[in-house]
Design a protein around this motif. Sequence first.
Motif, PDB file in Angstrom:
ATOM      1  N   GLY A  62       0.820  -1.206   0.000  1.00 26.38           N
ATOM      2  CA  GLY A  62       0.000   0.000   0.000  1.00 26.38           C
ATOM      3  C   GLY A  62       0.852   1.253   0.000  1.00 26.38           C
ATOM      4  O   GLY A  62       0.533   2.234  -0.699  1.00 26.38           O
ATOM      5  N   ILE A 121      -6.698   3.463  -0.708  1.00 31.83           N
ATOM      6  CA  ILE A 121      -5.619   2.475  -0.630  1.00 31.83           C
ATOM      7  C   ILE A 121      -5.436   2.000   0.804  1.00 31.83           C
ATOM      8  O   ILE A 121      -5.310   0.800   1.072  1.00 31.83           O
ATOM      9  CB  ILE A 121      -4.306   3.058  -1.184  1.00 31.83           C
ATOM     10  N   LEU A 145      -7.601  -2.965  -7.137  1.00 38.38           N
ATOM     11  CA  LEU A 145      -6.703  -2.513  -6.071  1.00 38.38           C
ATOM     12  C   LEU A 145      -6.330  -3.629  -5.108  1.00 38.38           C
ATOM     13  O   LEU A 145      -5.141  -3.888  -4.880  1.00 38.38           O
ATOM     14  CB  LEU A 145      -7.374  -1.354  -5.325  1.00 38.38           C
TER      15      LEU A 145
END
Length: 225
Positions: A39, A208, A94
Motif C-alpha cells: 500500500g 488504498i 486494487l
Amino acid sequence: MTASVPGLPLRDELYLLAHNDDTGQPHIHRQALALGLAGAVLIDLVITGRTTLDGSGHPVGEQRIRLHIDRPVGDLINDAALTSLRHTRPAPPLRHWLRGFADDLYERTRAGLHAAGILRHTSHRRLGGLIRADTYLPTHQRWPVIARARLRYLADGREQPDNHTAALAGLVVALNLTDHLYLHDDTTTVAAQLRAIAEQHHRPVRDITTAVDAAIGDLATATYR
C-alpha cells in the motif's frame, strides 16, 4: 495537504516503524506488514502522479489501478510496481494488486534498506549451532526516530501534515502500530488523532489505506478457517 516529501520512501519508514529498534523483530505478522508495504508503494506512486484509481462504479478495494505517467521513479521497488502495472491487462483491481505485489515485498524492502546502509545485518547460531538467526537493525537511531517524531508533531498539532506523513499516519493506524510509536500517551487517543489526519488526505490515498486494512482482515479470516 502540502506536498513536501521526506527523504525515505513511505514503505521504508513504515518498515522501520514496524520493527523493534533493539531486537529487529517485527511488531506484526510479516504478511500483514507486506500488505502495508505494498500500500505504501502504491501511495507513493499516487502522490507523485504516476498512478490513479478508477473508482467509477467500483466498491472500495475493487477500483482499477491505472498508469497516469509511465515514467521511472528511480527507485527499484517503485519502478517494479510501475512495470507490473504496465504489463497487467486489464488494469488490476486494487485489493488484488496489493496481495500480488506484497509477495516477497518484505524481503525486498529489507534488502533495499540494507543496501542503502540504513540497516545492518548480523547473524548468530542458536540451539548449539543448528539454527542461524539473522538480525537487521538500524545503523543509526535517527531513521526510526525521525518518522516517529513527525507523527508525534502531527498528533500534537505542532505541524501541518504533508502528503507523505499523513499517508504514513493512516498506514500506522491500519496496521495497529500506534502502540509501538513510544509516544508515552494514551494510544487510543493518538490513534484517533492520526486517523483523523489521514482521513483529510486525497480520496485515492484513503481508499488504498482502507484496502490495506481490508486485505489484512482477509488474512486474519483465512487463519481461522
